[in-house]
Design an enzyme around this catalytic site. Structure first.
Site, PDB file in Angstrom:
ATOM      1  N   TYR A 133     -15.461 -11.838  -0.088  1.00  0.00           N
ATOM      2  CA  TYR A 133     -16.165 -10.604  -0.424  1.00  0.00           C
ATOM      3  C   TYR A 133     -17.353 -10.879  -1.342  1.00  0.00           C
ATOM      4  O   TYR A 133     -18.411 -10.248  -1.210  1.00  0.00           O
ATOM      5  CB  TYR A 133     -15.203  -9.617  -1.094  1.00  0.00           C
ATOM      6  CG  TYR A 133     -14.222  -8.981  -0.154  1.00  0.00           C
ATOM      7  CD1 TYR A 133     -14.579  -7.863   0.601  1.00  0.00           C
ATOM      8  CD2 TYR A 133     -12.939  -9.493  -0.006  1.00  0.00           C
ATOM      9  CE1 TYR A 133     -13.670  -7.265   1.468  1.00  0.00           C
ATOM     10  CE2 TYR A 133     -12.015  -8.903   0.863  1.00  0.00           C
ATOM     11  CZ  TYR A 133     -12.398  -7.796   1.591  1.00  0.00           C
ATOM     12  OH  TYR A 133     -11.504  -7.222   2.455  1.00  0.00           O
ATOM     13  N   ARG A 159      -6.754  12.316  -5.097  1.00  0.00           N
ATOM     14  CA  ARG A 159      -8.009  11.644  -4.774  1.00  0.00           C
ATOM     15  C   ARG A 159      -9.137  12.663  -4.601  1.00  0.00           C
ATOM     16  O   ARG A 159     -10.261  12.461  -5.079  1.00  0.00           O
ATOM     17  CB  ARG A 159      -7.821  10.826  -3.494  1.00  0.00           C
ATOM     18  CG  ARG A 159      -9.088  10.205  -2.917  1.00  0.00           C
ATOM     19  CD  ARG A 159      -9.605   9.030  -3.724  1.00  0.00           C
ATOM     20  NE  ARG A 159     -10.821   8.506  -3.143  1.00  0.00           N
ATOM     21  CZ  ARG A 159     -10.859   7.551  -2.206  1.00  0.00           C
ATOM     22  NH1 ARG A 159      -9.732   7.026  -1.741  1.00  0.00           N
ATOM     23  NH2 ARG A 159     -12.003   7.118  -1.745  1.00  0.00           N
ATOM     24  N   ARG A 213      -3.049   6.739   1.120  1.00  0.00           N
ATOM     25  CA  ARG A 213      -3.561   7.900   1.838  1.00  0.00           C
ATOM     26  C   ARG A 213      -2.560   8.564   2.786  1.00  0.00           C
ATOM     27  O   ARG A 213      -2.816   9.668   3.246  1.00  0.00           O
ATOM     28  CB  ARG A 213      -4.820   7.507   2.622  1.00  0.00           C
ATOM     29  CG  ARG A 213      -5.993   7.138   1.717  1.00  0.00           C
ATOM     30  CD  ARG A 213      -7.183   6.692   2.526  1.00  0.00           C
ATOM     31  NE  ARG A 213      -6.911   5.444   3.244  1.00  0.00           N
ATOM     32  CZ  ARG A 213      -7.743   4.901   4.119  1.00  0.00           C
ATOM     33  NH1 ARG A 213      -8.894   5.493   4.392  1.00  0.00           N
ATOM     34  NH2 ARG A 213      -7.432   3.763   4.707  1.00  0.00           N
ATOM     35  N   ASP A 253      -7.223  -2.447  -7.195  1.00  0.00           N
ATOM     36  CA  ASP A 253      -7.876  -3.063  -6.045  1.00  0.00           C
ATOM     37  C   ASP A 253      -8.126  -4.533  -6.345  1.00  0.00           C
ATOM     38  O   ASP A 253      -8.378  -4.900  -7.508  1.00  0.00           O
ATOM     39  CB  ASP A 253      -9.208  -2.364  -5.744  1.00  0.00           C
ATOM     40  CG  ASP A 253      -9.768  -2.790  -4.400  1.00  0.00           C
ATOM     41  OD1 ASP A 253     -10.582  -3.744  -4.364  1.00  0.00           O
ATOM     42  OD2 ASP A 253      -9.384  -2.204  -3.374  1.00  0.00           O
ATOM     43  N   ARG A 299       0.822  -1.218   0.000  1.00  0.00           N
ATOM     44  CA  ARG A 299       0.000   0.000   0.000  1.00  0.00           C
ATOM     45  C   ARG A 299       0.853   1.265   0.000  1.00  0.00           C
ATOM     46  O   ARG A 299       0.452   2.300   0.557  1.00  0.00           O
ATOM     47  CB  ARG A 299      -0.970   0.020   1.188  1.00  0.00           C
ATOM     48  CG  ARG A 299      -2.056  -1.037   1.105  1.00  0.00           C
ATOM     49  CD  ARG A 299      -3.047  -0.881   2.232  1.00  0.00           C
ATOM     50  NE  ARG A 299      -3.976  -2.009   2.282  1.00  0.00           N
ATOM     51  CZ  ARG A 299      -4.667  -2.380   3.364  1.00  0.00           C
ATOM     52  NH1 ARG A 299      -4.538  -1.683   4.477  1.00  0.00           N
ATOM     53  NH2 ARG A 299      -5.477  -3.402   3.328  1.00  0.00           N
TER      54      ARG A 299
END
Length: 342
Positions: free
Chosen positions: A149, A38, A29, A75, A25
């Site tokens: 998921y 973003r 962020r 993703d 990652r």
């Protein structure tokens, strides 16, 4: 003349005096440049599907920290998205998929493989801009994690909905796993053709399974992906990352035949070095919270990992994804510690 890629060399079994590094990652962020982009582009999926922007995000940590590897910004849930589920992200709550595989059958989905085209374009754009000594990593979620998921429609506590379905109707669950394997092989094949140098398989929820289920739903489908992908691209290394596997790591390494093994932060690196096959490249496994702490905690953890893997091919990485509140200065400190030892 080809340029040596230190990270790729490790994945092919060549130990380096200074371990190459990247961070899971690493594009995300904690970076102010990511947050700015973003905010400009809107939602997460919109950013993934905007190939020039996704390429820029992929390159941001390379420009800032000069890591040895760039990992594709995308993703894991683009696979069920391409298989026909709807995908969206709830602000502050994470991904959502519909219809769930509790309420619908796999056969009711209409695959839309074109949804993966923006990912391939992102790869082509990054490949054209990436320095030749950098390794470009593609990735996909492993079938068990993707299935959790797809069944629940979102992240779920202890992955109970998927585990219940696997016990209640193993034939239906196998059908789902097989479909994920097939789509994943084609997806990763497309990534390699577009320009990635190596692949990582993320099995984020591997630790929630019993030993028998681990063999059936983690080892077997990952081995199927490895075998089929290796038949198409024998020179492309594959990293397996079965988070939470713990004592089942040796079985995973032997059963999947991956080229390198990612270790999460709960694994004792000295123990891993003893139980894993000699010469098998490993990746990891700094605790992301030690990175947030910085200082002596960070220095001690880095030294422990470096010493444990001093005699085997090693890629320095975190044991899981970098967290949003990680100070930039601590990442800079980590790079310096790994590359200079001080």
């Amino acid at each position: 003349m080809s340029v040596e890629k230190p990270l790729l060399a490790v994945l092919r079994g060549k130990k380096q005096d200074i371990p190459p590094m990247w961070l899971m990652r690493q594009a995300g962020r904690y970076l102010p440049e990511y947050r700015a982009l973003r905010a400009e582009k809107g939602g997460f999926l919109e950013l993934v599907e905007d190939s020039p922007s996704a390429a820029e995000v992929t390159l941001q940590p390379i420009k800032r920290f000069d890591f040895d590897g760039a990992i594709l910004f995308s993703d894991i849930l683009v696979i069920p998205y391409a298989m026909g589920q709807r995908l969206w992200f709830e602000e502050g709550e994470g991904p959502r998929l519909a219809p769930t595989m509790i309420d619908a059958t796999l056969d009711s989905l209409v695959p839309v493989p074109g949804r993966l085209d923006p990912v391939y374009e992102t790869i082509r754009l990054v490949k054209a801009a990436l320095a030749p000594e950098k390794t470009f990593l593609g990735f996909a979620g492993s079938p068990w994690t993707i299935a959790t998921y797809m069944v629940a429609g979102q992240g779920s506590k202890e992955q109970a909905p998927a585990r219940r379905l696997a016990y209640r109707d193993p034939q239906a669950f196998q059908h789902l796993i097989d479909a994920i394997v097939a789509m994943t092989v084609d997806y990763l094949d497309g990534q390699i053709v577009a320009g990635v140098d190596a692949i990582q398989l993320f099995d984020s929820w591997a630790g929630s399974l019993s030993p028998a289920q681990f063999e059936q739903w983690v080892i077997a489908p990952n081995r199927a992906i490895v075998d089929q992908l290796r038949a198409r691209h024998p020179r492309t290394p594959i990293i397996g990352f079965p988070k939470g596997a713990g004592g089942k790591l040796a079985a995973y390494a032997a059963g999947t035949n991956v080229d390198a093994l990612g270790l999460d932060e709960t694994v004792d690196p000295k123990w891993a070095d003893k139980i894993l096959p000699p010469g098998l490249p490993v990746q990891g496994n700094l605790d992301p919270l030690a990175l947030i702490a910085g200082g002596e905690a960070l220095r001690g953890a880095v030294e422990n990992i470096r010493l444990a893997f001093a005699d085997r091919p090693h890629i320095f990485n975190l044991g899981h994804g970098i967290q949003q509140d990680t100070p930039i200065a601590h990442v800079e400190e980590l790079v310096k510690l790994v590359r200079t030892g001080r």
